[in-house]
Design a protein around this motif. Sequence first.
Motif, mmCIF file in Angstrom:
data_model
loop_
_atom_site.group_PDB
_atom_site.id
_atom_site.type_symbol
_atom_site.label_atom_id
_atom_site.label_comp_id
_atom_site.label_asym_id
_atom_site.label_seq_id
_atom_site.Cartn_x
_atom_site.Cartn_y
_atom_site.Cartn_z
ATOM 1 N N GLY A 13 1.020 -1.033 0.064
ATOM 2 C CA GLY A 13 -0.134 0.015 0.091
ATOM 3 C C GLY A 13 0.686 1.256 0.071
ATOM 4 O O GLY A 13 0.624 2.365 -0.545
ATOM 5 N N SER A 17 1.007 3.778 -3.048
ATOM 6 C CA SER A 17 0.457 5.522 -3.007
ATOM 7 C C SER A 17 1.671 6.132 -3.047
ATOM 8 O O SER A 17 1.518 7.344 -3.625
ATOM 9 C CB SER A 17 0.184 5.561 -1.409
ATOM 10 O OG SER A 17 1.044 5.295 -0.598
ATOM 11 N N ASP A 98 -11.581 3.982 -7.422
ATOM 12 C CA ASP A 98 -11.191 3.076 -6.293
ATOM 13 C C ASP A 98 -9.694 3.203 -6.484
ATOM 14 O O ASP A 98 -9.162 2.906 -5.321
ATOM 15 C CB ASP A 98 -11.890 1.797 -6.540
ATOM 16 C CG ASP A 98 -13.271 1.835 -5.901
ATOM 17 O OD1 ASP A 98 -13.724 2.525 -5.432
ATOM 18 O OD2 ASP A 98 -13.862 0.741 -6.537
ATOM 19 N N THR A 124 -3.111 8.010 -4.275
ATOM 20 C CA THR A 124 -4.010 6.678 -3.995
ATOM 21 C C THR A 124 -3.573 6.347 -2.634
ATOM 22 O O THR A 124 -2.491 6.183 -2.159
ATOM 23 C CB THR A 124 -3.814 5.687 -4.913
ATOM 24 O OG1 THR A 124 -4.754 4.591 -4.781
ATOM 25 C CG2 THR A 124 -2.375 5.137 -5.075
ATOM 26 N N THR A 125 -4.758 5.707 -2.021
ATOM 27 C CA THR A 125 -4.599 4.929 -0.637
ATOM 28 C C THR A 125 -5.066 3.474 -1.035
ATOM 29 O O THR A 125 -5.317 2.962 -0.402
ATOM 30 C CB THR A 125 -5.229 5.410 0.577
ATOM 31 O OG1 THR A 125 -6.757 5.460 0.133
ATOM 32 C CG2 THR A 125 -4.806 6.748 1.080
ATOM 33 N N PHE A 128 -8.605 2.695 0.244
ATOM 34 C CA PHE A 128 -8.867 2.721 1.825
ATOM 35 C C PHE A 128 -9.441 3.874 2.236
ATOM 36 O O PHE A 128 -10.176 3.853 3.284
ATOM 37 C CB PHE A 128 -7.629 2.449 2.500
ATOM 38 C CG PHE A 128 -7.269 0.890 1.999
ATOM 39 C CD1 PHE A 128 -7.981 -0.171 2.587
ATOM 40 C CD2 PHE A 128 -6.153 0.723 1.591
ATOM 41 C CE1 PHE A 128 -7.491 -1.436 2.563
ATOM 42 C CE2 PHE A 128 -5.835 -0.671 1.213
ATOM 43 C CZ PHE A 128 -6.403 -1.852 1.707
ATOM 44 N N ASP A 129 -9.087 5.281 1.734
ATOM 45 C CA ASP A 129 -9.570 6.433 2.334
ATOM 46 C C ASP A 129 -9.765 7.436 1.058
ATOM 47 O O ASP A 129 -8.759 7.913 0.803
ATOM 48 C CB ASP A 129 -8.514 6.938 3.259
ATOM 49 C CG ASP A 129 -9.038 8.128 3.989
ATOM 50 O OD1 ASP A 129 -9.885 8.819 3.606
ATOM 51 O OD2 ASP A 129 -8.618 8.299 5.256
ATOM 52 N N ASP A 133 -7.437 10.502 -0.305
ATOM 53 C CA ASP A 133 -6.821 10.533 -1.848
ATOM 54 C C ASP A 133 -6.999 11.916 -2.404
ATOM 55 O O ASP A 133 -6.092 12.341 -2.995
ATOM 56 C CB ASP A 133 -7.751 9.214 -2.470
ATOM 57 C CG ASP A 133 -7.279 7.886 -2.447
ATOM 58 O OD1 ASP A 133 -6.245 7.761 -1.881
ATOM 59 O OD2 ASP A 133 -7.838 7.037 -2.967
#
Length: 152
Positions: A13, A17, A98, A124-125, A128-129, A133
């Motif tokens: 992740g 990101s 997404d 980007t996460t 997840f969030d 983002d």
Amino acid sequence: MNKSIVTFLLLIGIIASSCTTSKSVVSQNANLSKYEYASIINNDTYHIPAQLMEHEIQLFDAIEESRLKLINNMRIGELTPTQQSKLLMVKYGVDVSDEQSVVTVNFIDYLTGRPIASCQGTYTTLGFDVDADIRGAIKSVAKQIAETFPKE
């Protein structure tokens, strides 16, 4: 074993990101140093959902962090012809998915209508969030704008 899987997923992740691409594209024939003013076009400030106002404020702040002075589009007629020749119209877009959030801010010469520069920020996460983002993409585009139109 479970702890190593969580650590591995967290590492992926973080890598994902940090792999987002932010960029600026400037017209080959543009003299960016001549521009002093910017005006947001078609911003629909009073027609957007209230929860998006925070992001619009951040976009305005991002432009103000550059050397460009924001001008209300209803006051453009008050500018002298010389000032109008130093004016950029600004149009922005936000694309949230997404996978990542992308914020694009385009700068258009007021007198000619010619696109001069485009700054893009992504973040980007991995879904997840989404709020993080968007905030990350805005910070990223703010950096691109500041680098494209640096304060003197």
